[in-house]
Design a protein around this motif. Structure first.
Motif, PDB file in Angstrom:
ATOM      1  N   ASP A 125       0.597 -13.550 -10.958  1.00 15.45           N
ATOM      2  CA  ASP A 125      -0.847 -13.307 -10.919  1.00 15.45           C
ATOM      3  C   ASP A 125      -1.251 -12.106 -10.073  1.00 15.45           C
ATOM      4  O   ASP A 125      -2.405 -11.991  -9.666  1.00 15.45           O
ATOM      5  N   GLY A 126      -0.313 -11.236  -9.789  1.00 16.60           N
ATOM      6  CA  GLY A 126      -0.629 -10.085  -8.974  1.00 16.60           C
ATOM      7  C   GLY A 126       0.423  -9.937  -7.908  1.00 16.60           C
ATOM      8  O   GLY A 126       1.546 -10.442  -8.042  1.00 16.60           O
ATOM      9  N   ILE A 127       0.057  -9.250  -6.854  1.00 17.13           N
ATOM     10  CA  ILE A 127       0.979  -9.080  -5.740  1.00 17.13           C
ATOM     11  C   ILE A 127       0.751 -10.232  -4.774  1.00 17.13           C
ATOM     12  O   ILE A 127      -0.381 -10.502  -4.367  1.00 17.13           O
ATOM     13  N   LEU A 128       1.830 -10.910  -4.426  1.00 21.98           N
ATOM     14  CA  LEU A 128       1.711 -12.118  -3.614  1.00 21.98           C
ATOM     15  C   LEU A 128       1.985 -11.816  -2.145  1.00 21.98           C
ATOM     16  O   LEU A 128       2.612 -10.812  -1.804  1.00 21.98           O
ATOM     17  N   THR A 129       1.515 -12.714  -1.321  1.00 18.26           N
ATOM     18  CA  THR A 129       1.719 -12.552   0.127  1.00 18.26           C
ATOM     19  C   THR A 129       3.184 -12.669   0.523  1.00 18.26           C
ATOM     20  O   THR A 129       3.584 -12.179   1.584  1.00 18.26           O
ATOM     21  N   ALA A 130       3.976 -13.322  -0.309  1.00 16.43           N
ATOM     22  CA  ALA A 130       5.425 -13.444  -0.076  1.00 16.43           C
ATOM     23  C   ALA A 130       6.051 -13.899  -1.380  1.00 16.43           C
ATOM     24  O   ALA A 130       5.355 -14.255  -2.342  1.00 16.43           O
ATOM     25  N   ASP A 131       7.375 -13.885  -1.432  1.00 15.98           N
ATOM     26  CA  ASP A 131       8.069 -14.335  -2.630  1.00 15.98           C
ATOM     27  C   ASP A 131       7.879 -15.847  -2.785  1.00 15.98           C
ATOM     28  O   ASP A 131       8.319 -16.623  -1.923  1.00 15.98           O
ATOM     29  N   PRO A 132       7.236 -16.291  -3.870  1.00 18.29           N
ATOM     30  CA  PRO A 132       6.912 -17.717  -4.002  1.00 18.29           C
ATOM     31  C   PRO A 132       8.140 -18.612  -4.144  1.00 18.29           C
ATOM     32  O   PRO A 132       8.042 -19.824  -3.969  1.00 18.29           O
ATOM     33  N   ARG A 133       9.286 -18.027  -4.462  1.00 17.80           N
ATOM     34  CA  ARG A 133      10.502 -18.845  -4.508  1.00 17.80           C
ATOM     35  C   ARG A 133      10.949 -19.241  -3.104  1.00 17.80           C
ATOM     36  O   ARG A 133      11.724 -20.161  -2.918  1.00 17.80           O
ATOM     37  N   TRP A 134      10.434 -18.529  -2.103  1.00 12.90           N
ATOM     38  CA  TRP A 134      10.822 -18.803  -0.721  1.00 12.90           C
ATOM     39  C   TRP A 134       9.666 -19.376   0.088  1.00 12.90           C
ATOM     40  O   TRP A 134       9.889 -20.103   1.055  1.00 12.90           O
ATOM     41  N   VAL A 135       8.462 -19.006  -0.299  1.00 15.51           N
ATOM     42  CA  VAL A 135       7.281 -19.483   0.440  1.00 15.51           C
ATOM     43  C   VAL A 135       6.369 -20.165  -0.580  1.00 15.51           C
ATOM     44  O   VAL A 135       5.720 -19.502  -1.386  1.00 15.51           O
ATOM     45  N   SER A 136       6.344 -21.490  -0.516  1.00 19.49           N
ATOM     46  CA  SER A 136       5.695 -22.239  -1.592  1.00 19.49           C
ATOM     47  C   SER A 136       4.187 -21.993  -1.642  1.00 19.49           C
ATOM     48  O   SER A 136       3.587 -22.073  -2.704  1.00 19.49           O
ATOM     49  N   ASN A 137       3.565 -21.698  -0.518  1.00 15.93           N
ATOM     50  CA  ASN A 137       2.127 -21.453  -0.537  1.00 15.93           C
ATOM     51  C   ASN A 137       1.752 -19.965  -0.502  1.00 15.93           C
ATOM     52  O   ASN A 137       0.670 -19.604  -0.055  1.00 15.93           O
ATOM     53  N   ALA A 138       2.664 -19.130  -1.004  1.00 11.94           N
ATOM     54  CA  ALA A 138       2.327 -17.705  -1.145  1.00 11.94           C
ATOM     55  C   ALA A 138       1.143 -17.577  -2.097  1.00 11.94           C
ATOM     56  O   ALA A 138       1.029 -18.340  -3.054  1.00 11.94           O
ATOM     57  N   ARG A 139       0.269 -16.604  -1.826  1.00 11.83           N
ATOM     58  CA  ARG A 139      -0.940 -16.468  -2.653  1.00 11.83           C
ATOM     59  C   ARG A 139      -1.146 -15.028  -3.116  1.00 11.83           C
ATOM     60  O   ARG A 139      -0.714 -14.094  -2.448  1.00 11.83           O
ATOM     61  N   PRO A 140      -1.809 -14.843  -4.244  1.00 11.09           N
ATOM     62  CA  PRO A 140      -2.047 -13.475  -4.719  1.00 11.09           C
ATOM     63  C   PRO A 140      -3.063 -12.750  -3.835  1.00 11.09           C
ATOM     64  O   PRO A 140      -4.015 -13.364  -3.334  1.00 11.09           O
ATOM     65  N   LEU A 141      -2.871 -11.457  -3.698  1.00 12.79           N
ATOM     66  CA  LEU A 141      -3.783 -10.618  -2.930  1.00 12.79           C
ATOM     67  C   LEU A 141      -4.811  -9.991  -3.866  1.00 12.79           C
ATOM     68  O   LEU A 141      -4.479  -9.603  -4.985  1.00 12.79           O
ATOM     69  N   ALA A 142      -6.061  -9.881  -3.410  1.00 11.86           N
ATOM     70  CA  ALA A 142      -7.097  -9.226  -4.230  1.00 11.86           C
ATOM     71  C   ALA A 142      -6.849  -7.728  -4.296  1.00 11.86           C
ATOM     72  O   ALA A 142      -7.088  -7.097  -5.337  1.00 11.86           O
ATOM     73  N   ALA A 143      -6.355  -7.156  -3.204  1.00 13.26           N
ATOM     74  CA  ALA A 143      -6.157  -5.715  -3.171  1.00 13.26           C
ATOM     75  C   ALA A 143      -5.137  -5.354  -2.105  1.00 13.26           C
ATOM     76  O   ALA A 143      -5.016  -6.048  -1.090  1.00 13.26           O
ATOM     77  N   VAL A 144      -4.398  -4.307  -2.362  1.00 12.91           N
ATOM     78  CA  VAL A 144      -3.524  -3.714  -1.347  1.00 12.91           C
ATOM     79  C   VAL A 144      -3.627  -2.200  -1.485  1.00 12.91           C
ATOM     80  O   VAL A 144      -4.046  -1.686  -2.526  1.00 12.91           O
ATOM     81  N   SER A 145      -3.252  -1.506  -0.440  1.00 12.90           N
ATOM     82  CA  SER A 145      -3.259  -0.050  -0.520  1.00 12.90           C
ATOM     83  C   SER A 145      -1.960   0.435  -1.164  1.00 12.90           C
ATOM     84  O   SER A 145      -0.975  -0.294  -1.227  1.00 12.90           O
TER      85      SER A 145
END
Lengths: 410, 410
Positions: free
Chosen positions: B181-201
């Motif tokens: 769903d976009g760029i995540l805060t961390a790899d979801p295979r390792w961090v179960s509650n990783a979430r998509p970011l609205a924006a990054v530079s």
């Protein structure tokens, strides 16, 4: 230095053992110091992952709605894959090579996607690669427009690529490798003692191809004929010399070919004979019949126009629509489905008396009715029932002695 | 009128259901009156008949001896097939389209086969097709030299094709469709509650990619950044807006992005830590060590030079040769295999006090030893044991509140 164009069908590259045979032919000529241009087709067997038909299946799944331009883009991959495989094989053997797309090889075509015609071949790139001592691998079946569009030449187009390259490069010979030992006196599935011919003329092979023999594509032969480039049809899997194809007068002057009356037999199945009788004495019956056929794109053959009416044949596939058309004109044709057209071909037949007599005698002795016949300088055609085909072919093959010494001693 | 470049990976075209999703995105923009350029990759899954890896397998069977130039010819088929399939899909939907090869689309590259760089994009042809109201499908990953040679841009190259086209066409946005769903805060295979970011530079996503996150290719980001073309990383399979990637100051001025300290985590596994102690007080120990690594093409990271010696890391794959080199110089390194490098990334980290303190506290509370650390304006790296990776990522993710409101409210 000699220059040879070799053409290999896709089946020759699709398994390990066949590839060894392909390599053998390339290595032999390369080691003899011959400049080699090798034309490859896409892998051919339906169902193989990279065969032309499999590429098209990818699209058929989507409802077959690919524009012709993009269809050519897709199909061009088949030969690219074959060319890459051959390049890697040669590389492994230490033979320097280069794989060129049709466009890179300078094959310029018009923009009739799916059935493009070669307009010109710019040979600079190929000549440069040959001068560098490389075997030049060219993707068959395809070319490029001057605008950079990728085109394909239609089915059987790799033969055309090969002879067109042979013509443009003034090749000493174009070797068309296939899975039979050359051009046979008849289809061996129907005539068990059919034999390979040592040589045939361009005209004869065109006649064979046009009359149903699965040999080289007629368009390819025409190009070779125009440029006078000799073609050899030979087997990938043997060392036989195959069948030489060139001008009749060259074959004659070299003593390879004499004015033998009959060279071979060809046949087409699935033919319907239609007869429309002119019971009402219509002045324009023939015109109305053939105009109707033409309007609906129905190919007609064996046309026999008489005051009493017309006889002609159409493909069984076209029979229902042809009947419908005739009935729409108020005619009730006599219909005979399941016929076969047998062609007795011989470049030396012209003016030779008695050929028709031999045909009639052979078929009559076998109690095979001749439904219709036609003839040209080099071919006699007879229409028979498909049920009689095997017996008719065998009887004619024997009657003309084709099983004895065809091709002068092969 | 808006112009959008969409890029779809090969997996998005390899099955019926995925294709429906691809179509949905194209139809949505097309019906909104947007000019669309769609870049496609080869079908991606290894083992699929037309995937890049499967094409290469055809060659590996022959001993993998294909020159780079011909390898590019072969590989270019993968995208041609994808483009043809998409063209037929659009055709079936009644959406006019055209499929262009890299060369036909005007993507000119240098002649470094296998890893070519785009030199220039001539947009005439694309603009003409767009003016005709067509969706323009372009084969990703490939281009053409000015001599007409087909080149590929290397792995991940379709992202580069997309952003380079976006830059050349001054696109309003480049949409990179993927399976998350976009760029995540961390790899979801390792961090179960990783979430998509609205924006990054741009800088942040480059950092993520360079530090092991499987996002968009860094080269592709650099091109977008240079031209200032915004990129969106979004899911083929949902209607989510995904993650917007653009200049930090734009995000800041639009209030989408604030100077949040930490944006996300990335990691690389399979790292070996090497320590060479300078017990003999050699003046040139460091020089000799790194010259030996460079000579053998071994990438080094986490370099820490001290009077007492050097610490650095190499990939586990390079460990045996690195040890051999060091022993050849007379050194006996301390070797710690099975390490992981964790990157804590945040464009707003620069000068922000206490970030390192949060990291140390989080890892210490989890009893995870920090083997080494390094930092830049926008990233802090820590080396830990691979056994501790899952716990470390989760602890850091929680410590920075990435599970709470990442991306300002997605």
């Amino acid at each position: 230095m000699d220059l040879i164009v070799q053409k290999f069908g896709g089946t020759s590259l699709s398994d390990e053992q066949s590839r060894r045979h392909v390599l053998r032919h390339i290595v032999r000529e390369h080691e003899a110091g011959v400049n080699l241009v090798v034309v490859v087709s896409a892998m051919g067997r339906s169902g193989e992952a990279y065969a032309t038909d499999s590429l098209l299946d990818l699209i058929r799944q989507n409802g077959n709605a690919l524009p012709l331009r993009e269809r050519d883009l897709l199909l061009s991959c088949g030969e690219l894959i074959s060319a890459s495989i051959l390049c890697s094989l040669l590389n492994a053997e230490g033979i320097p090579s280069v794989a060129l797309t049709g466009g890179q090889a300078g094959i310029l075509t018009d923009n009739r996607f799916g059935s493009a015609r070669i307009v010109e071949i710019k040979t600079d790139r190929i000549n440069q690669c040959l001068a560098e001592g490389r075997v030049v691998i060219v993707t068959g079946f395809q070319g490029m427009t001057t605008d950079g569009e990728i085109t394909t030449l239609g089915r059987g187009g790799s033969d055309t690529s090969a002879t067109a390259l042979g013509a443009a490069l003034s090749a000493d010979i174009v070797d068309i490798y296939t899975d039979v030992d050359g051009i046979l006196t008849a289809d061996p599935r129907w005539v068990s003692n059919a034999r390979p011919l040592a040589a045939v003329s361009y005209e004869e092979i065109c006649n064979m191809a046009q009359n149903g023999a699965k040999v080289i594509h007629p368009r390819a032969v025409e190009i070779a004929m125009k440029a006078g480039v000799p073609v050899r049809v030979r087997s990938t899997f043997s060392e036989g010399e195959g069948t030489l194809v060139t001008h009749a007068q060259i074959l004659r002057s070299q003593g390879i070919w004499t004015d033998k009356t009959v060279t071979g037999l060809a046949h087409v199945r699935g033919v319907t004979q239609l007869a429309v009788l002119n019971q009402d004495g219509l002045a324009d019956l023939q015109l109305r019949v053939f105009r109707a056929m033409a309007t609906h794109g129905i190919s007609v053959d064996f046309i026999n126009v008489m005051p009493t009416g017309v006889h002609y044949t159409v493909s069984d596939l076209d029979t229902p629509i042809a009947i419908q058309m005739l009935q729409g004109l108020g005619f009730e044709p006599n219909v005979r489905k399941g016929c076969a057209k047998v062609s007795v071909i011989g470049g030396g037949m012209n003016g030779e008396p008695g050929v028709m007599a031999v045909i009639v005698e052979a078929l009559t002795n076998s109690s095979i009715p001749i439904l219709q016949s036609a003839d040209s300088n080099t071919t006699i055609w007879v229409l028979i029932s498909e049920e009689d085909l095997a017996e008719a072919l065998q009887a004619l093959h024997t009657a003309f002695g084709l099983h004895l010494s065809p091709g002068l001693g092969i």
